[in-house]
Write a protein that holds these residues in place. Structure first.
Motif, PDB file in Angstrom:
ATOM      1  N   VAL A 282     -69.556  96.047 -73.639  1.00 51.18           N
ATOM      2  CA  VAL A 282     -70.523  95.710 -74.687  1.00 51.18           C
ATOM      3  C   VAL A 282     -70.091  96.310 -76.020  1.00 51.18           C
ATOM      4  O   VAL A 282     -70.130  95.646 -77.070  1.00 51.18           O
ATOM      5  CB  VAL A 282     -71.935  96.183 -74.300  1.00 51.18           C
ATOM      6  CG1 VAL A 282     -72.878  96.109 -75.497  1.00 51.18           C
ATOM      7  CG2 VAL A 282     -72.481  95.335 -73.157  1.00 51.18           C
ATOM      8  N   THR A 283     -69.656  97.576 -76.008  1.00 49.86           N
ATOM      9  CA  THR A 283     -69.174  98.212 -77.239  1.00 49.86           C
ATOM     10  C   THR A 283     -67.968  97.471 -77.811  1.00 49.86           C
ATOM     11  O   THR A 283     -67.882  97.228 -79.020  1.00 49.86           O
ATOM     12  CB  THR A 283     -68.797  99.676 -76.972  1.00 49.86           C
ATOM     13  OG1 THR A 283     -69.922 100.367 -76.430  1.00 49.86           O
ATOM     14  CG2 THR A 283     -68.360 100.368 -78.255  1.00 49.86           C
ATOM     15  N   GLY A 284     -67.040  97.098 -76.926  1.00 51.44           N
ATOM     16  CA  GLY A 284     -65.857  96.380 -77.377  1.00 51.44           C
ATOM     17  C   GLY A 284     -66.189  95.025 -77.972  1.00 51.44           C
ATOM     18  O   GLY A 284     -65.620  94.622 -78.999  1.00 51.44           O
ATOM     19  N   LEU A 285     -67.115  94.291 -77.356  1.00 52.35           N
ATOM     20  CA  LEU A 285     -67.489  92.975 -77.878  1.00 52.35           C
ATOM     21  C   LEU A 285     -68.234  93.093 -79.200  1.00 52.35           C
ATOM     22  O   LEU A 285     -68.026  92.274 -80.112  1.00 52.35           O
ATOM     23  CB  LEU A 285     -68.340  92.231 -76.850  1.00 52.35           C
ATOM     24  CG  LEU A 285     -67.579  91.732 -75.615  1.00 52.35           C
ATOM     25  CD1 LEU A 285     -68.538  91.166 -74.582  1.00 52.35           C
ATOM     26  CD2 LEU A 285     -66.561  90.674 -76.022  1.00 52.35           C
ATOM     27  N   ILE A 286     -69.076  94.093 -79.338  1.00 52.76           N
ATOM     28  CA  ILE A 286     -69.753  94.313 -80.624  1.00 52.76           C
ATOM     29  C   ILE A 286     -68.717  94.649 -81.699  1.00 52.76           C
ATOM     30  O   ILE A 286     -68.819  94.198 -82.855  1.00 52.76           O
ATOM     31  CB  ILE A 286     -70.801  95.439 -80.491  1.00 52.76           C
ATOM     32  CG1 ILE A 286     -71.965  94.971 -79.614  1.00 52.76           C
ATOM     33  CG2 ILE A 286     -71.314  95.863 -81.866  1.00 52.76           C
ATOM     34  CD1 ILE A 286     -72.981  96.057 -79.295  1.00 52.76           C
ATOM     35  N   THR A 287     -67.706  95.415 -81.333  1.00 52.70           N
ATOM     36  CA  THR A 287     -66.629  95.744 -82.274  1.00 52.70           C
ATOM     37  C   THR A 287     -65.880  94.485 -82.700  1.00 52.70           C
ATOM     38  O   THR A 287     -65.543  94.314 -83.882  1.00 52.70           O
ATOM     39  CB  THR A 287     -65.655  96.741 -81.635  1.00 52.70           C
ATOM     40  OG1 THR A 287     -66.375  97.895 -81.203  1.00 52.70           O
ATOM     41  CG2 THR A 287     -64.581  97.171 -82.635  1.00 52.70           C
ATOM     42  N   ILE A 289     -67.100  91.434 -82.718  1.00 48.59           N
ATOM     43  CA  ILE A 289     -68.021  90.689 -83.577  1.00 48.59           C
ATOM     44  C   ILE A 289     -67.976  91.234 -85.000  1.00 48.59           C
ATOM     45  O   ILE A 289     -67.939  90.480 -85.985  1.00 48.59           O
ATOM     46  CB  ILE A 289     -69.455  90.749 -83.010  1.00 48.59           C
ATOM     47  CG1 ILE A 289     -69.544  89.946 -81.714  1.00 48.59           C
ATOM     48  CG2 ILE A 289     -70.475  90.237 -84.026  1.00 48.59           C
ATOM     49  CD1 ILE A 289     -70.850  90.121 -80.964  1.00 48.59           C
ATOM     50  N   GLY A 290     -67.948  92.578 -85.115  1.00 54.48           N
ATOM     51  CA  GLY A 290     -67.841  93.199 -86.436  1.00 54.48           C
ATOM     52  C   GLY A 290     -66.550  92.808 -87.141  1.00 54.48           C
ATOM     53  O   GLY A 290     -66.535  92.543 -88.347  1.00 54.48           O
ATOM     54  N   ALA A 291     -65.455  92.747 -86.377  1.00 53.91           N
ATOM     55  CA  ALA A 291     -64.170  92.352 -86.957  1.00 53.91           C
ATOM     56  C   ALA A 291     -64.222  90.931 -87.502  1.00 53.91           C
ATOM     57  O   ALA A 291     -63.760  90.661 -88.621  1.00 53.91           O
ATOM     58  CB  ALA A 291     -63.062  92.480 -85.910  1.00 53.91           C
ATOM     59  N   MET A 292     -64.770  89.997 -86.722  1.00 59.39           N
ATOM     60  CA  MET A 292     -64.851  88.608 -87.184  1.00 59.39           C
ATOM     61  C   MET A 292     -65.813  88.471 -88.354  1.00 59.39           C
ATOM     62  O   MET A 292     -65.586  87.642 -89.250  1.00 59.39           O
ATOM     63  CB  MET A 292     -65.291  87.703 -86.029  1.00 59.39           C
ATOM     64  CG  MET A 292     -64.283  87.598 -84.890  1.00 59.39           C
ATOM     65  SD  MET A 292     -62.610  87.157 -85.426  1.00 59.39           S
ATOM     66  CE  MET A 292     -62.887  85.560 -86.198  1.00 59.39           C
ATOM     67  N   LEU A 316     -60.877  98.092 -75.653  1.00 57.74           N
ATOM     68  CA  LEU A 316     -62.039  98.519 -74.873  1.00 57.74           C
ATOM     69  C   LEU A 316     -62.413  97.494 -73.803  1.00 57.74           C
ATOM     70  O   LEU A 316     -62.808  97.853 -72.687  1.00 57.74           O
ATOM     71  CB  LEU A 316     -63.240  98.744 -75.801  1.00 57.74           C
ATOM     72  CG  LEU A 316     -63.148  99.907 -76.793  1.00 57.74           C
ATOM     73  CD1 LEU A 316     -64.363  99.930 -77.704  1.00 57.74           C
ATOM     74  CD2 LEU A 316     -63.020 101.240 -76.068  1.00 57.74           C
ATOM     75  N   VAL A 317     -62.269  96.220 -74.125  1.00 62.15           N
ATOM     76  CA  VAL A 317     -62.775  95.160 -73.251  1.00 62.15           C
ATOM     77  C   VAL A 317     -61.832  94.847 -72.098  1.00 62.15           C
ATOM     78  O   VAL A 317     -62.250  94.767 -70.929  1.00 62.15           O
ATOM     79  CB  VAL A 317     -63.050  93.881 -74.076  1.00 62.15           C
ATOM     80  CG1 VAL A 317     -63.304  92.699 -73.153  1.00 62.15           C
ATOM     81  CG2 VAL A 317     -64.241  94.098 -74.994  1.00 62.15           C
ATOM     82  N   THR A 318     -60.541  94.633 -72.399  1.00 67.60           N
ATOM     83  CA  THR A 318     -59.644  94.041 -71.393  1.00 67.60           C
ATOM     84  C   THR A 318     -59.436  94.911 -70.141  1.00 67.60           C
ATOM     85  O   THR A 318     -59.416  94.362 -69.034  1.00 67.60           O
ATOM     86  CB  THR A 318     -58.287  93.698 -72.028  1.00 67.60           C
ATOM     87  OG1 THR A 318     -57.760  94.827 -72.739  1.00 67.60           O
ATOM     88  CG2 THR A 318     -58.442  92.549 -73.011  1.00 67.60           C
ATOM     89  N   ALA A 376     -67.400  85.088 -80.184  1.00 70.24           N
ATOM     90  CA  ALA A 376     -67.574  86.495 -79.808  1.00 70.24           C
ATOM     91  C   ALA A 376     -69.036  86.795 -79.476  1.00 70.24           C
ATOM     92  O   ALA A 376     -69.328  87.529 -78.522  1.00 70.24           O
ATOM     93  CB  ALA A 376     -67.089  87.398 -80.941  1.00 70.24           C
ATOM     94  N   ILE A 377     -69.959  86.209 -80.250  1.00 74.56           N
ATOM     95  CA  ILE A 377     -71.392  86.421 -79.986  1.00 74.56           C
ATOM     96  C   ILE A 377     -71.778  85.795 -78.641  1.00 74.56           C
ATOM     97  O   ILE A 377     -72.502  86.403 -77.838  1.00 74.56           O
ATOM     98  CB  ILE A 377     -72.242  85.830 -81.132  1.00 74.56           C
ATOM     99  CG1 ILE A 377     -72.012  86.637 -82.421  1.00 74.56           C
ATOM    100  CG2 ILE A 377     -73.720  85.830 -80.768  1.00 74.56           C
ATOM    101  CD1 ILE A 377     -72.665  86.019 -83.651  1.00 74.56           C
ATOM    102  N   VAL A 378     -71.293  84.579 -78.392  1.00 74.43           N
ATOM    103  CA  VAL A 378     -71.582  83.905 -77.117  1.00 74.43           C
ATOM    104  C   VAL A 378     -70.990  84.705 -75.950  1.00 74.43           C
ATOM    105  O   VAL A 378     -71.622  84.840 -74.892  1.00 74.43           O
ATOM    106  CB  VAL A 378     -71.029  82.464 -77.133  1.00 74.43           C
ATOM    107  CG1 VAL A 378     -71.146  81.833 -75.743  1.00 74.43           C
ATOM    108  CG2 VAL A 378     -71.772  81.622 -78.159  1.00 74.43           C
TER     109      VAL A 378
END
Length: 397
Positions: A282-287, A289-292, A316-318, A376-378
């Motif tokens: 979740v932290t990685g995906l939020i990061t 999203i912030g990048a995009m 973080l995600v992979t 990224a949000i989806v």
């Protein structure tokens, strides 16, 4: 004897000489491939006189070609020595890479992509099998993460180096480096000692060691995630391929590499909880999203932190997604879990590249960033609402 001594050393630690060799081979394999990813659509479109959207579509064919060899993988590595299968696949991929200098028609290009996709798929999946073979069962989960981490690092290094070489030395030099990287990877594979495994009589065509049925939901989620960096890979007009830093142009993915390496420190410092998988993804995906969101800004000054955040998010995600696949698999399906993770990632990247080439032709770079932000949000919503609850119910480890 020498072989007994090797087996004893393999049983007592992860970082054996042979494990490091196969990891280096995997790193070089991905560097060799991802050197081409940013520039091949543009170069081939110019050479063949066709829209870049058409040459960008070859990445879908390339990724699908990886699936062609999959049903036969288990049989091949059971009947023949898996190290030699891996080396042969490396060699065919290197030859196909060199063949891009001779492309004169769309048919030539499609055939090369087909051959390269099949050989890369075989080399990558055989490499996964070798990495498991040379790792003691006690350390296999850690070994899987390290081996996958080498692939993601190879992706970032290859992409950044590809953009740099294309800008400064041209496409032919880039091809030479790609061929040399693949050949060096094949040399490392040749130096790996693989313990003997007796054949178990696999069917010629089988989904074993190829696709994990229990992993289809997280595989779709991972495709959505890989789609986002895939959108940023091609060197197209207006794309954030280079970022100005102190008067110099730095490849976007070189800065993403900084964030990717930073993720190792972040994980060690902040992610030591029981629900580590959920929190870290979740932290990685939020990061991401912030990048995009930063890339969507009209101010190019935000591209530097965006690149670092993108690399940090991927770092973080992979690894945790790979652990989800492993935990969804039975003991004898570890290789299948790793292969499913690899194929989902490559399919997502290929779709991202093809989409970026199409969108840059029909729209503009802001539309690409908007699509990436939406994806990224989806991906985050899908993970929280569907993937993680499914994982909690179905995991077997």
């Amino acid at each position: 004897t020498r072989k007994n001594n090797i087996n004893c050393r393999m049983a007592t630690k992860l970082w054996t000489l042979h494990f490091m060799r196969i990891c280096l081979a995997n790193l070089l394999l991905f560097i060799s491939l991802y050197l081409l990813y940013p520039v091949l659509p543009v170069v081939m479109a110019s050479r063949l006189g066709v829209p870049v959207s058409q040459t960008g579509g070859i990445y879908i064919l390339f990724t699908l070609a990886m699936f062609f060899i999959g049903p036969f993988h288990a049989y091949l590595v059971d009947v023949y020595k898996r190290k030699y299968i891996c080396m042969l696949s490396f060699g065919i991929m290197v030859a196909a890479t060199a063949g891009y200098t001779l492309v004169q028609s769309a048919t030539h290009l499609l055939l090369l992509c087909l051959v390269q996709g099949i050989s890369f798929g075989m080399a990558a999946t055989a490499g996964i099998t070798l990495a498991i073979d040379v790792t003691n069962s006690t350390f296999r989960s850690a070994g899987n993460v390290v081996f996958s981490w080498a692939a993601r690092l190879g992706m970032i290094i290859g992409t950044a180096l590809g953009v740099f070489l294309f800008r400064t030395h041209g496409f032919e030099t880039l091809l030479y480096v790609s061929v040399a990287s693949g050949a060096l990877g094949m040399l490392f594979v040749s130096r790996v000692y693989v313990p003997f495994r007796a054949p178990i009589g696999m069917k010629v065509c089988s989904m074993d060691r190829f696709l994990l049925p229990r992993g289809f939901i997280p595989a779709f989620n991972l495709m959505l995630i890989a789609f986002v960096p895939g959108l940023l890979l091609p060197v197209l007009a207006g794309a954030p391929s280079d970022v100005p830093v102190g008067g110099e142009l730095i490849p976007f993915f070189a800065l993403a590499g900084v964030g990717f390496l930073l993720s190792v420190m972040v994980v060690r410092l902040f992610f030591r909880y029981d629900n580590k998988i959920w929190l870290q993804i979740v932290t990685g995906l939020i990061t991401m999203i912030g990048a995009m969101a930063l890339l969507f800004s009209p101010e190019t000054g935000w591209n530097v932190p965006a690149a670092i955040l993108m690399g940090l998010g991927l770092g973080l995600v992979t690894p945790e997604f790979l652990m989800m696949f492993v935990k969804l698999s039975q003991h004898c399906q570890r290789g299948t879990a790793n292969t499913t993770h690899l194929l989902a990632w490559e399919l997502g990247v290929g779709l991202g590249i093809a989409s970026a080439c199409h969108l840059h032709l029909t729209a503009n770079e802001h539309v690409v960033c908007r699509v990436g932000l939406l994806a990224a949000i989806v991906a985050l919503a899908f993970f929280v609402l569907i993937t993680y609850p499914y994982f909690k119910r179905k995991k077997v480890r």
